[in-house]
Design an enzyme around this catalytic site. Structure first.
Site, PDB file in Angstrom:
ATOM      1  N   ARG A   1      -5.818   3.184 -15.528  1.00  0.00           N
ATOM      2  CA  ARG A   1      -5.747   3.988 -14.360  1.00  0.00           C
ATOM      3  C   ARG A   1      -6.557   5.107 -14.567  1.00  0.00           C
ATOM      4  NH1 ARG A   1      -2.062   5.683 -11.851  1.00  0.00           N
ATOM      5  NH2 ARG A   1      -2.938   5.354  -9.703  1.00  0.00           N
TER       6      ARG A   1
ATOM      7  N   ARG B   1       2.899  -1.462  -5.738  1.00  0.00           N
ATOM      8  CA  ARG B   1       3.157  -0.011  -6.587  1.00  0.00           C
ATOM      9  C   ARG B   1       4.377   0.369  -6.163  1.00  0.00           C
ATOM     10  NH1 ARG B   1      -1.297   2.967  -8.085  1.00  0.00           N
ATOM     11  NH2 ARG B   1      -2.416   2.040  -6.306  1.00  0.00           N
TER      12      ARG B   1
ATOM     13  N   CYS C   1     -13.711   3.877 -28.507  1.00  0.00           N
ATOM     14  CA  CYS C   1     -14.833   4.378 -28.765  1.00  0.00           C
ATOM     15  C   CYS C   1     -15.532   4.469 -27.384  1.00  0.00           C
ATOM     16  CB  CYS C   1     -15.880   3.672 -29.434  1.00  0.00           C
ATOM     17  SG  CYS C   1     -14.745   3.163 -31.172  1.00  0.00           S
TER      18      CYS C   1
ATOM     19  N   GLY D   1       0.635  -1.241   0.082  1.00  0.00           N
ATOM     20  CA  GLY D   1      -0.139  -0.090   0.098  1.00  0.00           C
ATOM     21  C   GLY D   1       0.683   1.377  -0.250  1.00  0.00           C
TER      22      GLY D   1
HETATM   23  C1  LIG Z   1      -2.999  -5.142  -3.960  1.00  0.00           C
HETATM   24  C2  LIG Z   1      -2.367  -5.925  -2.968  1.00  0.00           C
HETATM   25  C3  LIG Z   1      -1.301  -5.560  -2.136  1.00  0.00           C
HETATM   26  C4  LIG Z   1      -0.380  -4.503  -2.823  1.00  0.00           C
HETATM   27  O1  LIG Z   1      -0.868  -3.242  -2.812  1.00  0.00           O
HETATM   28  P1  LIG Z   1       0.155  -1.944  -3.302  1.00  0.00           P
HETATM   29  O2  LIG Z   1      -0.654  -0.705  -3.098  1.00  0.00           O
HETATM   30  O3  LIG Z   1       0.434  -2.160  -4.775  1.00  0.00           O
HETATM   31  O4  LIG Z   1       1.514  -1.841  -2.471  1.00  0.00           O
HETATM   32  C5  LIG Z   1      -0.851  -6.083  -1.200  1.00  0.00           C
HETATM   33  N1  LIG Z   1      -1.412  -6.923  -0.456  1.00  0.00           N
HETATM   34  C6  LIG Z   1      -2.628  -7.334  -0.898  1.00  0.00           C
HETATM   35  C7  LIG Z   1      -3.290  -8.336  -0.203  1.00  0.00           C
HETATM   36  C8  LIG Z   1      -3.146  -6.744  -1.987  1.00  0.00           C
HETATM   37  O5  LIG Z   1      -4.514  -6.951  -2.426  1.00  0.00           O
END
Ligand SMILES: *Cc1c(COP(=O)(O)O)cnc(C)c1O
Length: 429
Positions: free
Chosen positions: A323, A287, A357, A247
């Site tokens: 995105r 990410r 489209c 995250g």
């Molecule tokens: C998507 C996800 C991540 C990675 O999230 P990022 O925001 O890309 O770092 C980690 N753990 C779980 C369970 C996820 O669904």
């Protein structure tokens, strides 16, 4: 006129009038491999992983790359070579780990709904653990494991219900979403898991959201998790590892997320302060390991200026990079070559859109650029949730991918062909 590097992406820099990634001039790659083209810096990916690893050094830990962010085999191999494990969310992703030479024993299997077939494959491959999100899934997993004569290692994904009012981030850690087991039911769920014959409790996990730019919500989540660990262990169920999910955000424009090392140090300090320093720590960044390592190259096809709005139609579209369309995400757009020869059109404000489209098919809005047809552009920070979310909408073959590493470029995925799109279809007799 020349910038040493672009925001958040130290491997991307303008040298003279041209944009370079990790020692390679991007316009040369567009000429050689065509557009739309994803290009990733292997060095940037390594540097991002090393930032986590150095801060975790000396601790029992496992960094599990959440490969849904970018699951190309070359990317998986890059991280496997550094000793990383993987956070997977499907049997397909497990097959990718194995195909790229990753170690299934370093895989955690997340996801709110796994099929019996996926559970079976993962048990046979010997994954480290299943991150389980419901009591119903515990029952099914135990059955599947018993049928194979095995015990499945499980961690329960707990929803820490961290307060989004004080921390306005994209959240998956609140009560009212589909993810995780509610904090107040977790003790019961652990007792349930411990009593099932096919399971072995090994951990606890959470994942509170994505593109998080503050440390505070993570610390709240750690506290909530450790409260539970203490209660569950008092109930006689040992919890070997703590998994704090992923995250961590990146800089797309002016966001200022903490550096990975800074986040890890804050987490370790909190875990130590609460006397849990001996536990194995897992993290699942996605990410933040790949987002700023990649760009999407595209060519300007058509310019449609008008008194109301100026549209620049490019050859990349929402099927290549969803995105902006899906999350209204802002992504930087930069020309590969700055015209300094006096031949440039005057800069105008353009909506950079794809040929699909749909009015929602845009990559950037109100971007001040000096454009003419045939110009090449880079969409920045496109290494995460770009290619993995690509589709074939409008029967558009998916883009090719190139990896660059200190001046060398290598094709890592051939451009899809229309023939391959038609191959699995059958006409009615
Ligand atoms: C998507 C996800 C991540 C990675 O999230 P990022 O925001 O890309 O770092 C980690 N753990 C779980 C369970 C996820 O669904």
């Amino acid at each position: 006129m020349t910038a040493p590097s672009l925001p958040g992406a130290p491997f991307l820099a303008r040298q003279g009038d041209d944009l370079w990634l990790d020692g390679v001039r991007l316009a040369d790659l567009a000429a050689e491999f065509g557009t739309p083209l994803y290009v990733y810096s292997r060095g940037a990916m390594r540097a991002a992983a090393t930032a986590y690893q150095s801060a975790l050094a000396g601790r029992r830990h496992l960094l599990c790359y959440a490969m849904k962010a970018n699951s190309s085999l070359a990317v998986i191999k890059t991280f496997a070579d550094l000793g990383l494990g993987f956070d997977i969310v499907s049997g397909g992703e497990l097959a990718r780990v194995i195909a790229a030479g990753g170690d299934p024993a370093k895989v955690v299997f997340s996801g709110v709904g796994k099929t019996r077939a996926e559970m079976t494959e993962a048990l046979r491959a010997g994954v480290k653990c299943f991150n389980v999100e419901s009591e119903s899934e515990l029952d099914t997993l135990s059955e599947v494991a018993c049928a194979l004569g095995r015990r499945a290692a499980v961690s329960l994904r707990v929803n820490p219900d961290v307060d989004a009012r004080t921390h306005p981030y994209i959240s998956t850690g609140l009560k009212d979403n589909k993810f995780g087991i509610a904090h107040e039911r977790a003790r019961q769920a652990y007792a349930h898991a411990a009593a099932l014959p096919g399971l072995r409790v090994v951990g606890i996990d959470c994942h509170i959201g994505s593109q998080i730019t503050e440390i505070a919500p993570y610390l709240d989540a750690v506290d909530r998790l450790l409260d539970l660990v203490e209660q569950v262990e008092a109930d006689g169920i040992a919890i070997a590892h703590i998994d704090l999910g992923g995250g961590l955000g990146i800089t797309y424009t002016d966001e200022t997320p903490p550096a990975a090392g800074e986040l890890v140090r804050a987490l370790l300090a909190r875990i130590d302060a609460r006397g849990h320093g001996q536990r194995e720590l897992l993290m699942e960044p996605g990410r933040s390991l790949v987002g700023n390592a990649g760009v999407l190259l595209t060519e300007v096809l058509v310019l449609k200026p008008s008194p109301e709005k100026n549209f620049a139609v490019v050859d990349a579209a929402m099927n290549d990079l969803v995105r902006p369309a899906m999350y209204q995400a802002w992504m930087g757009i930069a020309p590969l070559h700055l015209r300094t020869d006096g031949q440039a059109n005057p800069p105008l404000s353009w909506d950079v859109v794809g040929p699909i489209c749909e009015s929602g098919d845009w990559l950037g809005r109100d971007r001040v650029l000096a454009l003419q047809p045939g110009d090449l552009l880079a969409v920045l920070s496109a290494g995460a949730y770009g290619m993995t979310m690509a589709s074939n909408y409008n029967t558009r073959p998916r883009a090719a991918e190139v990896m660059v590493d200190a001046g060398r470029a290598q094709l890592i995925r051939r451009r899809e062909t229309v023939e391959s799109l038609l191959r699995d279809e059958l006409l009615p007799s």
